[in-house]
Design an enzyme around this catalytic site. Structure first.
Site, PDB file in Angstrom:
ATOM      1  N   HIS A 102       1.534   3.960   1.868  1.00 36.98           N
ATOM      2  CA  HIS A 102       2.105   4.752   2.961  1.00 36.98           C
ATOM      3  C   HIS A 102       3.638   4.812   2.875  1.00 36.98           C
ATOM      4  O   HIS A 102       4.290   3.845   2.497  1.00 36.98           O
ATOM      5  CB  HIS A 102       1.659   4.199   4.310  1.00 36.98           C
ATOM      6  CG  HIS A 102       0.215   4.489   4.603  1.00 36.98           C
ATOM      7  ND1 HIS A 102      -0.547   3.749   5.471  1.00 36.98           N
ATOM      8  CD2 HIS A 102      -0.607   5.456   4.108  1.00 36.98           C
ATOM      9  CE1 HIS A 102      -1.777   4.247   5.516  1.00 36.98           C
ATOM     10  NE2 HIS A 102      -1.839   5.277   4.688  1.00 36.98           N
ATOM     11  N   ASP A 137       6.066   4.758   4.965  1.00 40.70           N
ATOM     12  CA  ASP A 137       6.935   3.795   5.667  1.00 40.70           C
ATOM     13  C   ASP A 137       6.929   2.419   5.001  1.00 40.70           C
ATOM     14  O   ASP A 137       7.581   1.493   5.481  1.00 40.70           O
ATOM     15  CB  ASP A 137       6.566   3.695   7.163  1.00 40.70           C
ATOM     16  CG  ASP A 137       5.139   3.219   7.406  1.00 40.70           C
ATOM     17  OD1 ASP A 137       4.241   3.582   6.612  1.00 40.70           O
ATOM     18  OD2 ASP A 137       4.920   2.476   8.386  1.00 40.70           O
ATOM     19  N   HIS A 138       6.215   2.297   3.872  1.00 42.12           N
ATOM     20  CA  HIS A 138       6.206   1.044   3.105  1.00 42.12           C
ATOM     21  C   HIS A 138       6.838   1.202   1.716  1.00 42.12           C
ATOM     22  O   HIS A 138       7.238   0.213   1.118  1.00 42.12           O
ATOM     23  CB  HIS A 138       4.777   0.510   2.969  1.00 42.12           C
ATOM     24  CG  HIS A 138       4.202   0.111   4.292  1.00 42.12           C
ATOM     25  ND1 HIS A 138       4.020  -1.193   4.668  1.00 42.12           N
ATOM     26  CD2 HIS A 138       3.823   0.859   5.355  1.00 42.12           C
ATOM     27  CE1 HIS A 138       3.547  -1.232   5.906  1.00 42.12           C
ATOM     28  NE2 HIS A 138       3.406   0.000   6.339  1.00 42.12           N
ATOM     29  N   HIS A 166       4.487  -4.410  11.255  1.00 44.95           N
ATOM     30  CA  HIS A 166       4.847  -3.654  12.465  1.00 44.95           C
ATOM     31  C   HIS A 166       4.933  -4.566  13.679  1.00 44.95           C
ATOM     32  O   HIS A 166       4.220  -5.573  13.755  1.00 44.95           O
ATOM     33  CB  HIS A 166       3.812  -2.562  12.767  1.00 44.95           C
ATOM     34  CG  HIS A 166       3.860  -1.399  11.834  1.00 44.95           C
ATOM     35  ND1 HIS A 166       4.696  -0.323  12.013  1.00 44.95           N
ATOM     36  CD2 HIS A 166       3.164  -1.153  10.701  1.00 44.95           C
ATOM     37  CE1 HIS A 166       4.513   0.550  11.038  1.00 44.95           C
ATOM     38  NE2 HIS A 166       3.593   0.078  10.215  1.00 44.95           N
ATOM     39  N   HIS A 208       0.846  -1.209   0.000  1.00 44.81           N
ATOM     40  CA  HIS A 208       0.000   0.000   0.000  1.00 44.81           C
ATOM     41  C   HIS A 208       0.868   1.240   0.000  1.00 44.81           C
ATOM     42  O   HIS A 208       2.094   1.161   0.100  1.00 44.81           O
ATOM     43  CB  HIS A 208      -0.998  -0.021   1.165  1.00 44.81           C
ATOM     44  CG  HIS A 208      -0.390   0.135   2.521  1.00 44.81           C
ATOM     45  ND1 HIS A 208       0.399  -0.831   3.102  1.00 44.81           N
ATOM     46  CD2 HIS A 208      -0.456   1.144   3.429  1.00 44.81           C
ATOM     47  CE1 HIS A 208       0.775  -0.435   4.305  1.00 44.81           C
ATOM     48  NE2 HIS A 208       0.281   0.772   4.528  1.00 44.81           N
ATOM     49  N   HIS A 247      -7.428  -0.350   5.549  1.00 46.35           N
ATOM     50  CA  HIS A 247      -6.358   0.546   6.020  1.00 46.35           C
ATOM     51  C   HIS A 247      -6.120   1.623   4.962  1.00 46.35           C
ATOM     52  O   HIS A 247      -6.105   2.817   5.264  1.00 46.35           O
ATOM     53  CB  HIS A 247      -5.116  -0.295   6.276  1.00 46.35           C
ATOM     54  CG  HIS A 247      -3.924   0.488   6.725  1.00 46.35           C
ATOM     55  ND1 HIS A 247      -3.835   1.079   7.963  1.00 46.35           N
ATOM     56  CD2 HIS A 247      -2.760   0.774   6.097  1.00 46.35           C
ATOM     57  CE1 HIS A 247      -2.668   1.700   8.077  1.00 46.35           C
ATOM     58  NE2 HIS A 247      -2.003   1.528   6.958  1.00 46.35           N
ATOM     59  N   ASP A 252      -0.253  -3.552   6.444  1.00 46.33           N
ATOM     60  CA  ASP A 252      -0.878  -3.003   7.656  1.00 46.33           C
ATOM     61  C   ASP A 252      -2.350  -3.407   7.755  1.00 46.33           C
ATOM     62  O   ASP A 252      -3.172  -2.653   8.272  1.00 46.33           O
ATOM     63  CB  ASP A 252      -0.783  -1.471   7.655  1.00 46.33           C
ATOM     64  CG  ASP A 252       0.631  -0.992   7.903  1.00 46.33           C
ATOM     65  OD1 ASP A 252       1.500  -1.804   8.262  1.00 46.33           O
ATOM     66  OD2 ASP A 252       0.867   0.231   7.741  1.00 46.33           O
TER      67      ASP A 252
HETATM   68 ZN   LIG Z   1       0.040   1.866   6.408  1.00 50.30          ZN
END
Ligand SMILES: [Zn+2]
Length: 266
Positions: free
Chosen positions: A62, A64-65, A177, A60, A118, A139
């Site tokens: 985001h 941090d990905h 995470h 996805h 998410h 996530d």
């Molecule tokens: Zn995320």
């Protein structure tokens, strides 16, 4: 960085930022990386294990990905697989529900599931090789919990989690995470009589005491202890009603929504 053997392929756990895990799937020579939010730890892992990057897999949009993707591509051009509908630039092979890929450089076939909630375009990757069932779920599903609903509805997330819960019990859950202990604290509050949650909390706390990852978990463990897969259980519904967060007789989706909202403020 523990190295989990599974058939001829292994998965490296690469910690990043405060609590992210980036995953490196490899055969001792070639490697695919899942959700490289940061390029530095990935480059370190590749060089430490003598691996050549052959593919990038994204779940996805985001940061941090996906944040490490440009830097990884600056040094080598490899295919970038990712969700068709999550607005990520630079994907070379866009994917959605039911599509299958063979990961370049590896004897690895993965199936794609749409798991909105998410984010709206979030996808998950499933390996269905007998004896080696793997799930890379970003996530969406966490050990003992689930992702926040930034874009989707409770009904969408509940459907997405139901798809993942239907995978075989021995499926290894590679989530993104390390939230397990705080998730289990919530699980204990909403389902205090679940002995499996208490056992799991003891195990997770011991692992974190020595900085060991608590993931991957398994789908079987999640089905037994994760409240977001168990929101129709009478004990959880009763906790929601007793806490004034749900009217008795409400629908399962209402229970899921109330559970997620409770966790947001827990
Ligand atoms: Zn995320």
């Amino acid at each position: 960085m523990p190295n989990q053997q599974n058939s001829e392929l292994s998965v490296l756990t690469v910690p990043a930022f405060n609590d992210n895990y980036l995953w490196v799937i490899h055969d001792g020579q070639h490697a695919a990386v899942v959700d490289p939010g940061d390029a530095g730890p990935i480059r370190d892992a590749l060089s430490q294990h003598g691996l050549t990057l052959t593919a990038i897999l994204l779940t996805h949009h985001h940061a941090d990905h996906i944040g490490g993707v440009p830097s990884l591509l600056a040094h080598t051009q490899v295919p970038v697989f990712g969700p068709r509908y999550d607005g990520i630039e630079g994907i070379t092979q866009a994917l959605g529900e039911g599509e299958r890929i063979t990961v370049p450089g590896l004897a690895l076939e993965l199936e794609v599931l749409d798991v909105p909630g998410h984010t709206l375009g979030h996808i998950a990757y499933v390996r269905r090789t007998p004896g080696a069932h793997w799930l890379f779920c970003g996530d969406t599903l966490f050990a003992g919990g689930c992702g926040r609903l930034f874009e989707g509805t409770p009904a969408q997330m509940a459907d997405s989690l139901a798809k993942l819960a239907a995978l075989p019990d021995d499926t290894l859950v590679y989530c993104a995470h390390e939230y397990t202990v705080s998730n289990l604290r919530f699980a204990q509050a909403v389902e205090p009589d679940n002995h499996g949650v208490a056992l799991r909390m003891r195990d997770a706390t011991a692992k974190r005491g020595t900085r060991l990852p608590t993931v991957p978990s398994t789908i079987g463990l999640e089905r037994g202890t994760n409240p977001f897969l168990r929101y129709t259980e009478p004990g959880i519904v009763k906790s929601l009603v007793d806490a004034g967060r749900l009217k008795s007789g409400a629908s399962p989706v209402d229970a899921f929504a109330a559970l997620r909202e409770w966790k947001n403020v827990f």
